[in-house]
Design a protein around this motif. Structure first.
Motif, short mmCIF file in Angstrom:
data_model
loop_
_atom_site.label_atom_id
_atom_site.label_comp_id
_atom_site.label_asym_id
_atom_site.label_seq_id
_atom_site.Cartn_x
_atom_site.Cartn_y
_atom_site.Cartn_z
N PRO A 143 0.86 -0.98 0.00
CA PRO A 143 -0.04 -0.12 0.12
C PRO A 143 0.99 1.26 0.04
N LEU A 148 -7.51 -9.82 3.54
CA LEU A 148 -6.88 -8.78 3.29
C LEU A 148 -7.02 -8.11 2.14
N PHE A 157 -8.29 -3.49 3.37
CA PHE A 157 -7.92 -2.94 4.55
C PHE A 157 -7.62 -1.67 4.73
N PHE A 202 -5.11 0.45 7.49
CA PHE A 202 -4.07 0.31 8.74
C PHE A 202 -3.81 1.63 9.04
N ARG A 257 -2.63 3.46 5.85
CA ARG A 257 -2.48 2.56 4.69
C ARG A 257 -3.60 1.87 4.27
N CYS A 258 -3.98 1.83 3.15
CA CYS A 258 -5.11 1.14 2.72
C CYS A 258 -5.08 0.39 1.10
N TRP A 259 -6.03 -0.48 1.25
CA TRP A 259 -6.20 -1.27 -0.01
C TRP A 259 -7.48 -1.47 -0.24
N PRO A 307 0.07 -5.13 4.87
CA PRO A 307 -0.88 -3.61 5.29
C PRO A 307 0.23 -3.02 6.00
#
Length: 416
Positions: A215, A269, A272, A274, A289-291, A353
């Protein structure tokens, strides 16, 4: 591999958009293409220098240099490349080193990147007292030097050109952009670029990332004033942290569960967030942090709503640092190649993540691969293989495996 928080990130405008993966595809690879150096020849050369490479790594490990401070490391790399007969340029984007190996026969130009810096004390899990190689960049650098030495010895059989990029300042996410700004590829113009990073697999195994990767990162702050600002900031930080869907691993059991989740397609995951927020003297500082990457706008809106309930607004000093999505076709080609050459390969279906990478900036306009190199010793606790953990102790046998796998892959790619 960079930790959840750092300073001085470079940036790209990405809000509300997904990161673009290079549109040019790597041609399909065959494990026994006529243009590649035979794996048996590579194996023989690795055996001759493996002990020297381990000694090289130990020297780097004993003399760690943080982001932007890699003068000695760069000097050792440049010395090794020149001794192998490569054309060498130094001072590229800081302490960056570029080595060019031209094969005897016509072919394509491909690049390989290795990061050189150690982890600053403040970015080590639990904190440290000085920069330390707890992310494996000493392994990465040694593997890069090893590949260059092996392919240089086999130059008469090599097709095309291999460009070795030894990058400074990965931990601060500034080195890749600095090298690009300094025209790292202006003369050689590689058609693709490849890299590896120490990973959680057993030593001898590799991990590929078709469609996943790492990410990006966003950072911001919220300043509170008035009565009980300190206490209110602590409460707001708790609410911001509660937006997160994943927590950083703390134990070996946490890491084992993470490893399993990373290998599940469309698993826990696949999406997500974080979040890490802390309060100090009435100000909340946070990073996320993302996805997938296009969630950053949504995350900012959620934080803004929380800030408004405390009578303030969130401030973002810059746009999010971009994610590193790995092109699917290229990762699949690498998986087939490595398995065809007898290597164990795990498929990583989700982004990690808790860390980031600036290697994606190199892949913005050219295809490539990013591979995990297993460094967990047989019987060792999994925490010894997780970057930034204080007990990070990679198995040095991984160096030979990395050189064998990547030297064969680069020879394959340059000879296509």
């Amino acid at each position: 591999m960079t930790p959840p928080e750092f300073q001085n990130v470079s940036r790209r405008v990405l809000l509300g958009t997904a990161a673009a993966v290079a549109s040019v595809s790597v041609p399909a690879a065959a494990a026994s293409a006529s243009g590649s150096v035979q794996s048996s020849a590579i194996d023989a050369e690795v055996r001759l220098i493996e002990a020297e490479l381990i000694a090289f790594r130990r020297d780097l490990n004993a003399n760690p240099e943080g982001p932007g401070e890699e003068r000695r490391t760069a000097g050792k790399v440049a010395e090794a490349l020149r001794a192998a007969g490569l054309e060498v340029a130094t001072g590229v984007g800081g302490h960056g080193v570029v080595g060019v190996l031209r094969g005897r026969h016509r072919g394509r130009t491909v690049a390989y990147r290795a990061d050189m810096d150690a982890v600053p004390a403040e970015d080590q899990i639990g904190g440290g007292t000085a920069a330390k190689h707890v992310c494996g960049h000493d392994i990465h650098t040694t593997v890069g030097v090893g590949i260059a030495r092996v392919l240089a010895k086999l130059r008469r059989r090599l097709r095309g050109t291999v460009v070795f990029v030894f990058q400074p300042a990965e931990e601060s996410l500034t080195g890749a952009q600095a090298m690009l700004d300094d025209g790292v590829f202006a003369r050689t113009r590689p058609e693709e670029i490849h890299a590896l990073h120490c990973g959680l697999m057993p030593v001898g195994a590799f991990g590929v990332n078709p469609g996943s990767g790492m990410p990006g990162l966003d950072r911001g702050s919220v300043a509170l004033t008035g009565a009980a600002a300190v206490e209110r900031a602590e409460a707001l930080a708790a609410e911001v942290n509660a937006l997160g869907t994943v927590s950083a691993p703390q134990t070996g059991a946490d890491l084992e569960r993470l490893i399993a989740d990373l290998q599940v397609e469309d698993g826990p995951l696949a999406s997500f967030l974080f979040m890490r927020a802390s309060a100090e003297e009435g100000t909340v500082r946070f990073s996320s942090r993302c996805w997938p990457e296009d969630r950053y706008q949504e995350v900012r809106e959620d934080v803004d709503r929380l800030a408004q309930t405390y009578g303030s607004t969130a401030v973002y000093p810059e746009d999010p640092f971009p994610a590193m999505p790995c092109p699917e076709a290229e990762a699949d080609a690498l998986k087939r190649f490595l398995r065809g050459n007898g290597h164990e390969v795990a498929v990583i279906h989700a982004a990690l993540p808790f860390s980031g990478e600036d290697f994606g900036l190199f892949m913005d306009d050219r295809p490539g691969t990013y591979t995990y190199l297993g460094v967990q010793s047989p019987g060792a606790d999994v925490t010894t293989a997780f970057p930034h953990f204080p007990g990070f102790t990679p198995d040095e046998a991984a160096i030979g495996h990395g050189v064998r796998g990547m030297a064969a892959w680069l020879s394959e790619r340059s000879g296509c």
